[in-house]
Design an enzyme around this catalytic site. Sequence first.
Site, PDB file in Angstrom:
ATOM      1  N   LYS A   8      -2.402 -27.212  10.085  1.00 21.09           N
ATOM      2  CA  LYS A   8      -1.725 -27.663   8.876  1.00 21.09           C
ATOM      3  C   LYS A   8      -1.629 -26.561   7.820  1.00 21.09           C
ATOM      4  CE  LYS A   8      -2.140 -32.473   9.884  1.00 21.09           C
ATOM      5  NZ  LYS A   8      -2.901 -32.347  11.160  1.00 21.09           N
TER       6      LYS A   8
HETATM    7  C1  LIG Z   1      -2.563 -33.113  12.239  1.00 29.11           C
HETATM    8  C2  LIG Z   1      -3.104 -32.629  13.508  1.00 29.11           C
HETATM    9  C3  LIG Z   1      -2.497 -32.965  14.729  1.00 29.11           C
HETATM   10  C4  LIG Z   1      -1.304 -33.891  14.809  1.00 29.11           C
HETATM   11  O1  LIG Z   1      -0.134 -33.294  14.287  1.00 29.11           O
HETATM   12  P1  LIG Z   1       1.090 -34.225  13.850  1.00 29.11           P
HETATM   13  O2  LIG Z   1       2.072 -33.284  13.246  1.00 29.11           O
HETATM   14  O3  LIG Z   1       0.559 -35.217  12.875  1.00 29.11           O
HETATM   15  O4  LIG Z   1       1.600 -34.870  15.091  1.00 29.11           O
HETATM   16  C5  LIG Z   1      -3.032 -32.425  15.883  1.00 29.11           C
HETATM   17  N1  LIG Z   1      -4.124 -31.634  15.852  1.00 29.11           N
HETATM   18  C6  LIG Z   1      -4.729 -31.298  14.700  1.00 29.11           C
HETATM   19  C7  LIG Z   1      -5.938 -30.427  14.737  1.00 29.11           C
HETATM   20  C8  LIG Z   1      -4.242 -31.766  13.495  1.00 29.11           C
HETATM   21  O5  LIG Z   1      -4.845 -31.432  12.364  1.00 29.11           O
END
Ligand SMILES: *Cc1c(COP(=O)(O)O)cnc(C)c1O
Length: 499
Positions: free
Chosen positions: A112
């Site tokens: 993120k």
């Molecule tokens: C948020 C997250 C996901 C999922 O991603 P999305 O875009 O919500 O599908 C997968 N792995 C990690 C480590 C995350 O932080």
Amino acid sequence: MSLQYVSTRDKTNKVTASQAILQGLSQDGGLFVPTVIPKLEISLDTLAGYSYQRVAFEVMKLFLNDFTDEELMSCIDAAYDDKFDDVSIAPIKNEAGVYYLELFHGATIAFKDMALSILPHLMTTAAKKNDVKEEIVILTATSGDTGKAALAGFADVPGTRIMVFYPKDGVSPIQEKQMVTQKGDNTRVIAIRGNFDEAQTGVKNIFGDKQLKDELKSRGYILSSANSINIGRLVPQICYYVYAYTRLLADNVIKNGDTIDVTVPTGNFGNILACYYAKQMGLPVGKLVCASNENRVLYDFFGSGVYDKNREFVLTTSPSMDILISSNLERLIYHIAGDDDKQTAEFMRLLSEEGKYEITPEMQKRLSDFYGGYANENATAEEISRVYHASGYVIDTHTAVASAVSYKYREGSSAKSPMVIASTASPYKFTRYVLEALSRTEDIGRLNDKSDLELTKKLEAISGVEIPKAVRELFDAPVLHDRVCDVDKMPDEVMEFLS
Ligand SMILES: *Cc1c(COP(=O)(O)O)cnc(C)c1O
């Protein structure tokens, strides 16, 4: 300025890119989608000689077309700097026969950061462009990683404040520690007594509360979202798929035009949707493998065309994917319905009233780019061991879900395209789970009586990867946030923070 953004639920709500970033969600509850998906203008061979920053610029300028080149460059330079502990920002590793695209080299060691390090800059730039005088208040529900990444991105950014709600028992101890130790006068972190979906619904309700918003406006605040529904989150995520392709080109793994497959560990459907957009831009992506954990709503959806969230919510070792309502799926629904806002609005009404909807057979045909799979807890742990055994490479639990699904997909398919796996978190973010998985096959001693710090050192010895700074700093950071509230008290918390 041909590309604009419209709401998935009412196409007459049309805004510029910068307005879409400021608003987050449309007035009608819909998500903003681009009216057209732009095509890549520069050849992939040329992009193969570019840095991450420059590739990002070439991709983002097509979507954020009311930003000047200078504005966009300055946002990119402020985001992708030495906050990342790898100069290539998103290195790609060839391990155990596949390519792990490491998206976890930012401030909070999860993917993120890729978007949340740039979002504050896009937002403050967008505010300036639109003559917004109010302070921007970011309201976010998190299943763990978004919260910390958003806090890290917005902390001490002038003209902004940030409030994060997380499910008290729905995040890992390290994730919680990361959040409650967040510095910055403009930050507030609150645990709620409920799960992630309830936190997310609570935030959505606040955004829909006109009276509350008017009251805040009179106090000099406007609300915005840092959740993955914001196109300012989505667009930066498209870049690393293009970048990954160009790295494989540069390394002669593929020739220009060759197809790659991509597997994405999926929760809210933002990351994989970004890959879908990259494909629509002309990036040669074959299958988009959507990997779920035991909360396998999406797996069932791809199999049956029925989205049904009426089921037990399972807490897993990949908590950032513990989601029953994948918000960003609404964008895909809109596109496969033929950009039909009425139909999308109807599906979303059914989802909110009955928890369920079924797409048409025609729409289902348009899902052929996708392959849905899932890995249960046992398969996830085994995959961590399998990959370590095969190559000495340690992956985290989320990446392991994707890796396990991808392994199964490749076994059952004759396709021989290189597989890129979106590696979404550092194993150091989920140290205990990762070590427990490894202890199934490796002799690594007792874990139960070990502190987090001891486990972290153990993981360093096993993986040969240095402990990231973000983790090192955590062990002696003081707790700065300790508020807990019920879901129905979330609006009160907002008023309190902004009084
Ligand atoms: C948020 C997250 C996901 C999922 O991603 P999305 O875009 O919500 O599908 C997968 N792995 C990690 C480590 C995350 O932080």
